[in-house]
Design a protein around this motif. Structure first.
Motif, mmCIF file in Angstrom:
data_model
loop_
_atom_site.group_PDB
_atom_site.id
_atom_site.type_symbol
_atom_site.label_atom_id
_atom_site.label_comp_id
_atom_site.label_asym_id
_atom_site.label_seq_id
_atom_site.Cartn_x
_atom_site.Cartn_y
_atom_site.Cartn_z
ATOM 1 N N THR A 167 -11.939 6.010 -62.938
ATOM 2 C CA THR A 167 -13.148 6.343 -62.192
ATOM 3 C C THR A 167 -12.843 7.072 -60.876
ATOM 4 O O THR A 167 -13.712 7.217 -60.037
ATOM 5 N N ARG A 203 -25.742 9.223 -63.501
ATOM 6 C CA ARG A 203 -25.359 8.364 -64.623
ATOM 7 C C ARG A 203 -24.012 8.796 -65.196
ATOM 8 O O ARG A 203 -23.158 7.960 -65.502
ATOM 9 N N ALA A 237 -19.658 6.968 -65.498
ATOM 10 C CA ALA A 237 -18.941 6.710 -66.749
ATOM 11 C C ALA A 237 -17.542 6.180 -66.440
ATOM 12 O O ALA A 237 -16.848 6.694 -65.570
ATOM 13 N N SER A 262 -14.973 6.120 -68.515
ATOM 14 C CA SER A 262 -13.893 6.774 -69.260
ATOM 15 C C SER A 262 -14.383 8.099 -69.819
ATOM 16 O O SER A 262 -15.587 8.381 -69.817
ATOM 17 N N GLU A 317 -16.783 7.428 -72.700
ATOM 18 C CA GLU A 317 -18.146 7.075 -72.287
ATOM 19 C C GLU A 317 -18.896 8.301 -71.785
ATOM 20 O O GLU A 317 -20.083 8.481 -72.068
ATOM 21 N N TYR A 318 -18.209 9.156 -71.036
ATOM 22 C CA TYR A 318 -18.810 10.384 -70.526
ATOM 23 C C TYR A 318 -19.294 11.251 -71.687
ATOM 24 O O TYR A 318 -20.430 11.731 -71.708
ATOM 25 N N THR A 355 -19.869 10.372 -74.774
ATOM 26 C CA THR A 355 -20.928 9.712 -75.543
ATOM 27 C C THR A 355 -22.294 10.076 -74.982
ATOM 28 O O THR A 355 -23.257 10.286 -75.721
ATOM 29 N N MET A 356 -22.384 10.184 -73.652
ATOM 30 C CA MET A 356 -23.640 10.568 -73.016
ATOM 31 C C MET A 356 -23.996 12.032 -73.301
ATOM 32 O O MET A 356 -25.171 12.395 -73.352
ATOM 33 N N GLU A 388 -13.186 15.889 -75.403
ATOM 34 C CA GLU A 388 -12.917 14.495 -75.035
ATOM 35 C C GLU A 388 -11.421 14.197 -75.105
ATOM 36 O O GLU A 388 -10.858 13.544 -74.219
#
Length: 298
Positions: free
Chosen positions: A72, A209, A213, A215, A218-219, A221-222, A239
């Motif tokens: 992060t 948002r 994230a 990871s 996760e980033y 996925t959005m 990714e």
């Protein structure tokens, strides 16, 4: 007799029209089948490319692991915005990757609200951003030093001005700076190209948002399902690159990015997809160098 000829003409015309309609339907069916096959082939190649990058990542992490591993960290957050923005903008050309990548970057900077930090002078982070150097000004070719121009564009604005701006005015700030630098060559970039970009607006409206994230996975996925112009399989490739960039030591990022571009070039993907992915990872390398120089490990 006239009625007979008229009737025959109507019949022939009807038969001809039906024949044309059938031909059109058949041609349309063939075109759809060909397009579907091409799309399936592209998806398969993207998945294979993702696997090749993932395999390469294992080797790189073993040989050159990053000292700082917090996923992060601010420089990693902004760097992901660079990559996503560049991928969205590349549809406009190389200069699009630079400008939209910079706009996404600026949104991420704004949302993190950095205090008392400044972009470094035009030196190492900018020079090391380049994969391909060109003699003319502007990022107008397939891979014309898009990373270098991405960093130079943001440096010409400065973090202070980005943070002080109204959030809604950031696009205009980026476009005006890009035109002053001649990023798109002789072409003047119109702000409307960005305002009308639904994918960039998604980043703009969801940057807080996205910044949270934990990871790369996760980033991304959005991003999946929300970006209209970027294939999910292409996001998967990016990714893997993000994951590798996070995990290796800073001194080896340019080399790693060149290796990734090499894998992209060797793939059997269409040239426009290759150029789009390559531009995105080159901007990603540039952003990683720039933002770590600015933020360090924070």
């Amino acid at each position: 007799m006239k009625k007979l000829f008229l009737s025959m003409a109507v019949v022939l015309a009807t038969v001809f029209a039906a024949s044309c309609s059938n031909d059109d339907a058949e041609n349309s069916s063939v075109t759809k089948t060909e397009n579907r096959k091409a799309e399936q082939k592209k998806e398969k190649e993207l998945l294979e490319l993702k696997e090749r990058i993932a395999h390469m990542n294992q080797e790189w992490v073993r040989r050159a692991p990053a000292m700082e591993t917090r996923s992060t960290s601010r420089w990693k957050i902004v760097g992901k915005a660079d990559i996503a923005g560049a991928k969205i903008g590349r549809r406009l050309g190389s200069w699009g990757a630079v400008i939209v990548g910079a706009a996404a970057s600026a949104y991420a900077i704004y949302k993190t609200q950095p205090k008392h930090v400044a972009l470094p002078p035009i030196a190492e982070p900018y020079e090391k951003a380049a994969i391909v150097r060109v003699s003319h000004t502007g990022a107008t070719g397939p891979t014309d030093s898009v990373g270098y121009y991405h960093n130079k564009l943001l440096a010409s604005i400065g973090i202070d001005k980005i943070v002080a701006a109204n959030y809604a005015d950031i696009e205009r700030l980026v476009v005006d700076a890009a035109n002053k630098l001649g990023i798109a060559g002789k072409q003047q970039v119109q702000a409307g190209l960005l305002y009308g970009n639904a994918d960039l607006q998604f980043l703009k409206n969801n940057m807080g948002r996205l910044n949270n994230a934990a990871s790369s996975a996760e980033y991304c996925t959005m991003l999946r399902g929300n970006l209209k112009t970027v294939d999910d399989a292409e996001i998967g490739v990016l990714e893997e690159y993000m994951t590798g960039l996070d995990a290796i030591e800073a001194a080896r990022r340019l080399e790693y990015t060149r290796a990734t571009v090499g894998l992209i070039s060797e793939s059997n993907l269409p040239d426009d997809v290759k150029n789009s992915l390559a531009g995105s990872v080159i901007v990603g390398n540039a952003g990683a160098n720039l933002w770590q120089a600015v933020y360090g490990g924070h």
